[in-house]
Write an enzyme that holds these catalytic residues in place. Structure first.
Site, short mmCIF file in Angstrom:
data_model
loop_
_atom_site.label_atom_id
_atom_site.label_comp_id
_atom_site.label_asym_id
_atom_site.label_seq_id
_atom_site.Cartn_x
_atom_site.Cartn_y
_atom_site.Cartn_z
N ASP A 1 -28.12 31.44 17.21
CA ASP A 1 -29.13 30.64 17.55
C ASP A 1 -29.34 30.75 19.25
OD1 ASP A 1 -30.39 28.46 18.21
OD2 ASP A 1 -28.59 26.97 18.14
N ASP B 1 -36.82 30.12 19.98
CA ASP B 1 -35.67 29.48 19.22
C ASP B 1 -35.21 30.20 17.96
OD1 ASP B 1 -33.42 28.21 18.57
OD2 ASP B 1 -34.29 26.37 18.52
#
Length: 435
Positions: free
Chosen positions: A92, A288
């Site tokens: 992430d 992201d």
């Protein structure tokens, strides 16, 4: 923040973590072994790591498993602990902290591929700079100075609550070295699943903050403070930490915005459809990898979907209202097998960034970067309404739009870059060709 019952669980966790220590050692002494997140007394192979690895010519490559659809997530395998055990982590770039579901014991944990992580007795103390970095300025309080409590929350509503520990990570470097490096990670004993939940052992935080794995490795002189990824449209791919795996001259670069420092953001973007401006020029964009799909705010999303519907008028596609795979899907005369079957019906999109006073860079979105083929053989829009999931003014470039691209986040030069990539082959060095 959750407060009810918290102190009791932390004290129980504390007692479990310090079991096995001699009576003369207190938990407070754990922090005395460290300075600025680095051990003073290192294992034999760690002691030579800063000398044995050339920062300019060493990286870590992490193979990726998963896809945007139908799995809807990616994971990398890291070997953590003594002896090392494998764990599947969700990579992430939108968050800093790496954490594992932790048997300390677990108050609330979700289903995981492996047995829960058993923490060692190496606690990070509250006043450690890594602990301070996990809290907003002015909110860091040391009610329990012998340990670092954390709570992280994610955009999908998921969260992890726990304490920070240090443990051994077994890592393979591109120069052929295998090293055991001590790094800080979260021992998460209270997890709430979010709307995008899938069984996972934990999260690999690759954000910009001090607590991220790449920041810790960079501070130890092991890799440059650079991360990147190459996600294959056929599934799989790889993440990398370090800067020796790409030719910088073949990458399109744009500066990270000084106004949005918490995330990998180039700042404001202009939405381009079919080669023409839409008038949406102030879209705050964030790269992201923790998001499978791309998100636009409500106004931009409504414009895009209306434009697409107009563009498809008179073409052999109609809305598939019975397909709930994603909010907007279309069916053809017969089921589609891949994006190539529908590319002629959809025009390319792009996001244009200001990379200087006069210069601009453009992040291209061909149809395969914003469409999927559902299990029903329909084509679905992989750009979603971010306002419906609480993103407010933020817009996200998710995995679907980064497939088959080398995407690089250079924290030393404060630049974000991208270029076409051969994401089906694992790189070994800069001499490896991605193009």
């Amino acid at each position: 923040m959750k407060t009810e019952g918290k102190s009791g669980w932390l004290l129980l966790l504390m007692s479990l973590l310090v079991m096995g220590l001699s009576a003369t050692m207190s938990s407070a002494s754990f922090g005395d072994q460290y300075h600025r997140g680095r051990r003073k007394t290192m294992l034999p192979d760690e002691a030579t790591s800063s000398l044995g690895l050339n920062r300019a010519a060493s990286s870590i490559v992490l193979p990726v498993h998963g896809n945007v659809y139908p799995i809807g997530s990616y994971n990398v395998t890291l070997n953590i602990g003594q002896p090392p055990k494998p764990y599947f982590l969700d990579p992430d770039t939108g968050s800093d902290l790496t954490w594992l579901q932790c048997d300390a014991p677990c108050v609330r944990c979700t289903e995981a591929p492996h047995p829960f992580y058993r923490p060692n007795n190496d606690l990070v103390v509250c006043k450690d700079p890594l602990c301070e970095a996990l809290h907003a300025p002015g909110s860091h309080k040391c009610d329990n100075p012998d340990q670092c409590d954390y709570e992280v929350e994610y955009a999908d509503g998921g969260s992890s609550l726990g304490v920070l520990v240090r443990d051994a990570f077994l890592l393979n470097f591109t120069n052929g070295n295998q090293r055991t490096i001590h790094l800080a990670l979260g021992c998460g004993y209270d997890q709430l699943p979010g709307s995008s939940y899938h069984p996972i052992d934990g999260v690999l935080g690759l954000g910009k903050g001090k607590s991220s794995i790449v920041s810790q490795l960079s501070n130890q002189g092991l890799v440059r403070h650079v991360i990147g990824h190459c996600l294959s449209g056929r599934g799989g791919g790889f993440f990398f930490l370090g800067d020796d795996l790409y030719d910088s001259s073949r990458i399109v670069w744009t500066p990270m915005s000084p106004d949005y420092t918490k995330h990998y953001s180039p700042g404001l973007a202009e939405l381009i459809v079919g080669g023409k401006s839409t008038g949406f020029r102030n879209l705050v964009m964030v790269f992201d990898s923790g998001s499978s799909y791309t998100y636009l705010n409500s106004q931009a999303y409504q414009f895009l979907t209306s434009w697409l519907k107009r563009e498809l008028t008179g073409k052999p596609l109609k809305e598939a209202l019975d397909d709930r795979t994603l909010p907007l899907c279309w069916k053809g005369r017969k089921p589609f097998r891949n994006i190539r079957d529908v590319k002629t019906y959809f025009k390319p999109l792009a996001l244009r960034f200001a990379s200087g006073r006069k210069d601009t860079t453009q992040f291209e979105l061909p149809p395969e970067a914003y469409l999927i083929i559902s299990s029903k053989g329909n084509v679905c829009l992989g750009i979603l309404n971010g306002s419906e999931v609480g993103l407010q003014n933020s817009n996200i470039i998710g995995d679907i739009s980064m497939q088959d691209k080398m995407v690089i986040y250079d924290n030393e030069k404060q630049m974000i870059g991208w270029g076409p990539g051969n994401c089906d082959k694992l790189p070994k060095s800069r001499s490896f060709s991605f193009w």
